[in-house]
Design a protein around this motif. Structure first.
Motif, PDB file in Angstrom:
ATOM      1  N   VAL A 134       0.867  -1.178   0.119  1.00 13.17           N
ATOM      2  CA  VAL A 134       0.027  -0.145   0.159  1.00 13.17           C
ATOM      3  C   VAL A 134       0.723   1.252  -0.152  1.00 13.17           C
ATOM      4  N   ARG A 135       0.483   2.044  -0.975  1.00  8.69           N
ATOM      5  CA  ARG A 135       1.404   3.351  -1.006  1.00  8.69           C
ATOM      6  C   ARG A 135       0.491   4.467  -0.473  1.00  8.69           C
ATOM      7  N   VAL A 170       2.939  -0.997   4.235  1.00  8.34           N
ATOM      8  CA  VAL A 170       3.044   0.362   3.710  1.00  8.34           C
ATOM      9  C   VAL A 170       4.235   0.892   3.693  1.00  8.34           C
ATOM     10  N   ALA A 171       4.481   1.414   2.230  1.00 11.40           N
ATOM     11  CA  ALA A 171       6.030   1.924   1.929  1.00 11.40           C
ATOM     12  C   ALA A 171       5.961   3.233   1.387  1.00 11.40           C
ATOM     13  N   ALA A 172       6.811   4.137   1.869  1.00 12.31           N
ATOM     14  CA  ALA A 172       6.855   5.476   1.409  1.00 12.31           C
ATOM     15  C   ALA A 172       8.598   5.944   1.860  1.00 12.31           C
ATOM     16  N   ASP A 173       8.727   7.170   1.503  1.00 12.65           N
ATOM     17  CA  ASP A 173      10.002   7.823   1.872  1.00 12.65           C
ATOM     18  C   ASP A 173       9.811   9.207   2.325  1.00 12.65           C
ATOM     19  N   LEU A 185      -2.020   7.655   8.249  1.00 11.84           N
ATOM     20  CA  LEU A 185      -1.244   6.316   7.784  1.00 11.84           C
ATOM     21  C   LEU A 185      -2.382   5.569   7.584  1.00 11.84           C
ATOM     22  N   PRO A 186      -2.367   4.531   6.388  1.00 15.77           N
ATOM     23  CA  PRO A 186      -3.404   3.614   6.294  1.00 15.77           C
ATOM     24  C   PRO A 186      -2.961   2.362   7.475  1.00 15.77           C
ATOM     25  N   GLN A 190       2.964  -4.011   8.547  1.00 18.80           N
ATOM     26  CA  GLN A 190       4.351  -3.106   8.676  1.00 18.80           C
ATOM     27  C   GLN A 190       4.448  -1.945   7.877  1.00 18.80           C
ATOM     28  N   ALA A 191       5.111  -1.168   8.415  1.00 16.81           N
ATOM     29  CA  ALA A 191       5.417   0.226   7.903  1.00 16.81           C
ATOM     30  C   ALA A 191       6.857   0.524   7.451  1.00 16.81           C
ATOM     31  N   HIS A 192       7.208   0.916   6.426  1.00 13.83           N
ATOM     32  CA  HIS A 192       8.260   1.339   6.106  1.00 13.83           C
ATOM     33  C   HIS A 192       8.371   2.677   5.130  1.00 13.83           C
TER      34      HIS A 192
END
Length: 304
Positions: A134-135, A170-173, A185-186, A190-192
């Motif tokens: 998920v973005r 969930v992945a973002a920068d 945040l959805p 795990q969130a990165h």
């Protein structure tokens, strides 16, 4: 001997994936030097890479990851073209069509283009359940485009449903003052959120994902190139981000669905307050899940 050509490529991750068949066609005719911050996306092609600098945080971090041996200096006086697009180009058609017109100026034409990627490593995440990538909805200070973003609650609704059947990543920068969340945040397992994955790892995660969810961005060309199922939730800014603009009729879109607002705004303004309401999001999600054979439970109807 082939003539030499310097291609000053685009800097977006997704744009570089879009450009792969364009670059491949150029390599067939020219000895190519390619300026790109994402050499990993072209390392299977016989060309050389040129380093450049721009005030773009994520891209320059990827440039810094490279060995100095990765980069070459093009010959002096080499023929040069620049790939890119803006409002005038997109008013005439799609992103890919704009790139094709630019390389046509040096005698390059595409024949049966293929959107793919080089071999990738295994996913950096392993889980007992299928993975859902998920973005989250974010805003980048370098190129603010809130208009194209979907409503964050829609992404959260889909993520919440996937929590029942998938391992949600969930992945973002994110970085203060550079890129930040829009909304909450959805839901996730795990969130990165600090750009932990190098680009090949990130794309390996897309390849391994059972489903990818988010707004318009690099997940669209990445999912197409890797054959991954993707549920893309549209916001606004349709003049530059409608499906017919960001895809090409020659792409295999059978695993992609675009959740579309009731009145999909066709503006070209980055900060326009588009109406992003998707009243039938549950129906669009259910239809996608049935088509892709994904388990799902009915979403609650969302507010208009």
């Amino acid at each position: 001997m082939k003539p030499s050509l310097l291609i000053r490529g685009q800097w977006g991750l997704g744009d570089n994936i879009f450009a792969r068949p364009i670059i491949r066609a150029c390599v067939a005719k020219y000895d190519v030097w390619l300026e790109t911050p994402w050499p990993e996306l072209f390392e299977d092609l016989p060309l050389r890479f040129v380093a450049a600098k721009r005030n773009l945080r994520t891209q320059m971090r990827n440039v810094a990851r490279q060995s100095p041996a990765r980069w070459s200096a093009p010959p002096h006086g080499i023929r040069e073209i620049r790939l890119g697009y803006g409002h005038a180009e997109l008013a005439r058609g799609s992103i890919v069509a704009a790139l094709e017109r630019q390389v046509a100026a040096v005698g390059v034409r595409l024949s049966a283009p293929v959107w793919d990627l080089p071999a990738l490593p295994a996913s950096p995440i392993a889980a007992e359940r299928p993975i859902a990538l998920v973005r989250p909805v974010t805003v980048r200070g370098e190129w603010r485009n809130e208009a194209r973003n979907p409503r964050p609650e829609y992404v959260a609704e889909i993520a919440q449903q996937l929590m029942q059947t998938h391992h949600v990543v969930v992945a973002a920068d994110l970085a203060a003052g550079h890129e930040w969340l829009e909304g909450e945040l959805p839901p996730h397992h795990q969130a990165h959120l600090k750009g932990e994955f190098a680009v090949r790892e990130l794309l390996g995660l897309v390849a391994a994902a059972d489903v990818v969810v988010g707004g318009v961005g690099w997940i669209v060309p990445a999912s197409i190139a890797l054959g991954s199922a993707a549920f893309v939730i549209l916001g606004g800014h349709g003049g530059h981000n409608a499906p017919n603009v960001i895809t090409d009729p020659r792409m295999d879109l059978s695993r992609i669905a675009f959740a579309t607002p009731r009145e999909f705004c066709q503006c070209t303004s980055l900060l326009h307050r588009c109406d992003k309401t998707i009243q039938d999001l549950p129906a669009q999600w259910s239809a996608f899940c049935r088509r892709r054979g994904l388990p799902f439970s009915t979403l609650a109807p969302n507010a208009a």
